[in-house]
Scaffold this motif. Structure first.
Motif, PDB file in Angstrom:
ATOM      1  N   GLY A  47      44.491  50.693  79.080  1.00  0.00           N
ATOM      2  CA  GLY A  47      43.430  51.100  78.167  1.00  0.00           C
ATOM      3  C   GLY A  47      42.195  50.218  78.235  1.00  0.00           C
ATOM      4  O   GLY A  47      41.066  50.700  78.127  1.00  0.00           O
ATOM      5  N   GLU A  48      42.408  48.897  78.425  1.00  0.00           N
ATOM      6  CA  GLU A  48      41.267  47.977  78.428  1.00  0.00           C
ATOM      7  C   GLU A  48      40.291  48.250  79.575  1.00  0.00           C
ATOM      8  O   GLU A  48      39.173  47.769  79.561  1.00  0.00           O
ATOM      9  CB  GLU A  48      41.777  46.536  78.473  1.00  0.00           C
ATOM     10  N   ARG A  49      40.741  49.045  80.576  1.00  0.00           N
ATOM     11  CA  ARG A  49      39.864  49.342  81.716  1.00  0.00           C
ATOM     12  C   ARG A  49      39.137  50.669  81.557  1.00  0.00           C
ATOM     13  O   ARG A  49      38.601  51.223  82.524  1.00  0.00           O
ATOM     14  CB  ARG A  49      40.692  49.349  83.018  1.00  0.00           C
ATOM     15  N   ILE A  50      39.095  51.208  80.349  1.00  0.00           N
ATOM     16  CA  ILE A  50      38.547  52.548  80.123  1.00  0.00           C
ATOM     17  C   ILE A  50      37.101  52.662  80.602  1.00  0.00           C
ATOM     18  O   ILE A  50      36.666  53.728  81.022  1.00  0.00           O
ATOM     19  CB  ILE A  50      38.682  52.957  78.632  1.00  0.00           C
ATOM     20  N   ALA A  51      36.374  51.527  80.551  1.00  0.00           N
ATOM     21  CA  ALA A  51      34.972  51.582  80.979  1.00  0.00           C
ATOM     22  C   ALA A  51      34.862  51.840  82.481  1.00  0.00           C
ATOM     23  O   ALA A  51      33.821  52.229  82.975  1.00  0.00           O
ATOM     24  CB  ALA A  51      34.258  50.284  80.610  1.00  0.00           C
ATOM     25  N   ASP A  52      35.967  51.629  83.216  1.00  0.00           N
ATOM     26  CA  ASP A  52      35.950  51.848  84.662  1.00  0.00           C
ATOM     27  C   ASP A  52      36.189  53.310  85.050  1.00  0.00           C
ATOM     28  O   ASP A  52      36.054  53.652  86.219  1.00  0.00           O
ATOM     29  CB  ASP A  52      37.040  51.012  85.357  1.00  0.00           C
TER      30      ASP A  52
ATOM     31  N   PRO B  70      31.483  58.273  78.305  1.00  0.00           N
ATOM     32  CA  PRO B  70      31.590  58.800  76.933  1.00  0.00           C
ATOM     33  C   PRO B  70      30.694  60.018  76.734  1.00  0.00           C
ATOM     34  O   PRO B  70      31.066  60.975  76.058  1.00  0.00           O
ATOM     35  CB  PRO B  70      31.111  57.629  76.076  1.00  0.00           C
ATOM     36  N   GLY B  71      29.504  60.006  77.371  1.00  0.00           N
ATOM     37  CA  GLY B  71      28.591  61.140  77.264  1.00  0.00           C
ATOM     38  C   GLY B  71      29.196  62.398  77.884  1.00  0.00           C
ATOM     39  O   GLY B  71      29.060  63.497  77.343  1.00  0.00           O
ATOM     40  N   ALA B  72      29.887  62.230  79.021  1.00  0.00           N
ATOM     41  CA  ALA B  72      30.506  63.378  79.683  1.00  0.00           C
ATOM     42  C   ALA B  72      31.633  63.949  78.817  1.00  0.00           C
ATOM     43  O   ALA B  72      31.820  65.164  78.734  1.00  0.00           O
ATOM     44  CB  ALA B  72      31.045  62.963  81.048  1.00  0.00           C
TER      45      ALA B  72
END
Ligand code: ADP
Ligand code: MG
Ligand code: ZN
Length: 491
Positions: free
Chosen positions: A370-375, A380-382
């Motif tokens: 979960g901590e890698r969600i930014a990868d 978030p916009g999509a």
């Protein structure tokens, strides 16, 4: 002949206290100007100086930022912050500790008497008391290669905060909940990344068991080398069961330091302790006492960021269930991602469902925590755009999942994928009625049951027709046509 009385097995409960070592991610080390670097990737022994190499004749200087981080953690854990801090020498010999002692805090730690709230599975909460948190310096790192040991001193002198709980934890699951909450707090405070695989956060449970109902403290063991919270849970569960068996068979649990063998799923003895180690603590003569003024504490308090529990409550206020909110805030990166999706227009409950049920499933499959969600490729916009497609009736739920799969694997915006995959909702009601006819023709038995009053069959039939549409049928139109057709059939 007398019958043997069967002896009831005793029920045991766990008594666990956690010692957590968190590296403080300051720019420079605890007592010198060397940079704090990622010790798993930086070339060995490149950020060292006479101070952190423990050479004679040098003097340490306290890192103000590390002290501030310590205050931050102390406040977040509801501790009292000590006005007078004294550093102490903890003497022991080990190759990764070139001075022959570690500068730590002993009788006067920076923070004492706090607590942290954990969530129990039944929805209740429980306070685990924090005994103390003290500042110290990390040691170097030993790397074993074949028959030799190599030493990397990059980590030597990195600021470390040791956070010690009271033995208030009563199960392996509570130990896990405590570690997760503490890890989240450290991440939210921006003092530690929480990456246990890199060793910047190290969690060591002290474990004993006792008969349920007793309030004694029996001999404990301490488990080291846990590189994930999952291992903490597994090792604790294993150790609780092992100790219960020892007592149950009439044996004695020996005080010991154990390691965790991840592959075999067992604790293994590293060393047995006869008595407490003699560290010969004494006040560090090279450092003056450190005074923390009430003004400084207030300054830090004013700049405290929102913490996980407060963020959870705020998300509940937006309509999320307590469970969903807890899952979202457990990792700061996930909560940040989620709130960016909201800022892009997503409705909170829908966004939570998409993140928890769909995005996590895909990340899980890809082995991404979960901590890698930014990868992940899906921004978030999509995600907000995808939810909008469904809301506007341009994509049904199954089409949206296909679009998410596509966006997860390749670049592209939701509406681009909608047309590339040909998933636009069909406007052709002839296609829908043909599919309804086909399904009803193939489901004579179900139609009869529906007509006999079994209303729940409708859902099944609806699913069949939607499947025929391969994601292109608008659900509302199908439902309308299907119920109308069935009404005619039933007569
Ligand atoms: P030490 O300094 O030798 O490590 P502490 O008294 O500071 O010992 O305790 C270390 C940790 O062990 C604390 O988290 C404490 O809550 C926990 N602990 C103490 N006694 C027990 C026990 N009988 N069973 C389980 N944990 C314990
Ligand atoms: Mg200990
Ligand atoms: Zn240095």
């Amino acid at each position: 002949m007398t019958e043997a009385t069967p002896t009831m097995p005793t029920a045991y409960e766990a008594v666990i206290g956690l010692e957590v070592h968190a590296e403080l991610e300051t720019r420079s080390k605890m007592f010198c100007g060397c940079a704090v670097v990622d010790s798993t990737t930086a070339p060995p022994n490149t950020v060292v100086c006479p101070v952190c190499l423990g050479m004679p004749g040098v003097l340490p200087v306290i890192n103000r930022r590390a002290v501030e981080f310590g205050i931050r953690v102390g406040l977040a854990l509801n501790c009292q912050i000590a006005a007078a801090n004294v550093f102490a020498r903890k003497s022991y010999f080990y190759p990764d500790l070139p001075k022959g002692y570690q500068i730590s805090q002993y009788e006067m730690p920076i923070a004492v008497n706090g607590w942290l709230e954990i969530d129990l599975p039944d929805g209740a909460t429980k306070r685990i008391r924090i005994r103390r948190a003290h500042l110290e310096e990390d040691t170097g790192k030993l790397v074993h290669v074949g028959d030799s040991s190599l030493i990397d001193y990059n980590r030597s002198g990195v600021p470390l905060l040791e956070i010690v709980s009271e033995p208030d934890i009563r199960s392996a699951d509570e130990a896990e909940a405590y570690a997760r909450k503490l890890r989240a707090i450290l991440q939210y405070l921006d003092v530690n990344s929480g990456d246990m695989s890199k060793g910047v956060l190290r969690v060591e449970p002290n474990i004993s068991v006792r008969p349920v109902g007793s309030d004694e403290f029996r001999t404990r063991t301490e488990v080291k080398n846990l590189n994930s919270i999952r291992s903490l849970q597994r090792a604790s569960a294993y150790e609780i069961e092992r100790q219960a068996k020892v007592w149950e068979s009439g044996g004695q649990v020996a005080q010991a330091t154990l390691g965790w063998d991840e592959v075999r799923g067992q604790t293994v003895t590293q060393r047995t302790k006869e008595s407490a180690d003699d560290y010969r603590y004494f006040p560090e003569p090279d450092l003056p006492p450190l005074f923390i003024t009430p003004e400084w504490i207030e300054d830090v308090r004013r700049t405290m960021p929102e913490l996980p529990d407060a963020r959870r409550d705020r998300l509940i206020g937006l309509g999320l269930s307590r469970y969903d909110a807890s899952v979202i805030v457990a990792e700061k990166a996930v909560a940040d991602y989620f709130e960016k999706a909201l800022a892009a227009g997503a409705e909170p409950k829908k966004a939570a469902n998409w993140v928890i049920n769909e995005l996590f499933a895909r990340m899980n499959k890809a082995g991404l925590p979960g901590e890698r969600i930014a990868d992940v490729r899906v921004t978030p916009g999509a995600l907000a755009g995808l939810i909008r497609l469904v809301d506007e009736g341009r994509a049904n739920h199954s089409a949206a999942k296909q679009i998410l799969d596509a966006m997860y694997a390749e670049d592209g915006a939701p509406d681009e994928w909608l047309s590339r995959l040909g998933l636009e909702q069909t406007q052709d009601s002839g296609l829908i009625s043909e599919a309804v006819e086909r399904v009803l023709a193939a489901s004579a038995a179900e139609v009869a049951r529906y007509c006999a009053g079994e209303e729940k069959i409708l859902k099944f039939l609806l699913g069949q027709v939607m499947r025929e549409g391969k994601g292109k049928f608008p659900a509302a139109a199908v439902q309308e046509l299907l119920t109308a057709t069935l009404r005619e059939r039933c007569g």
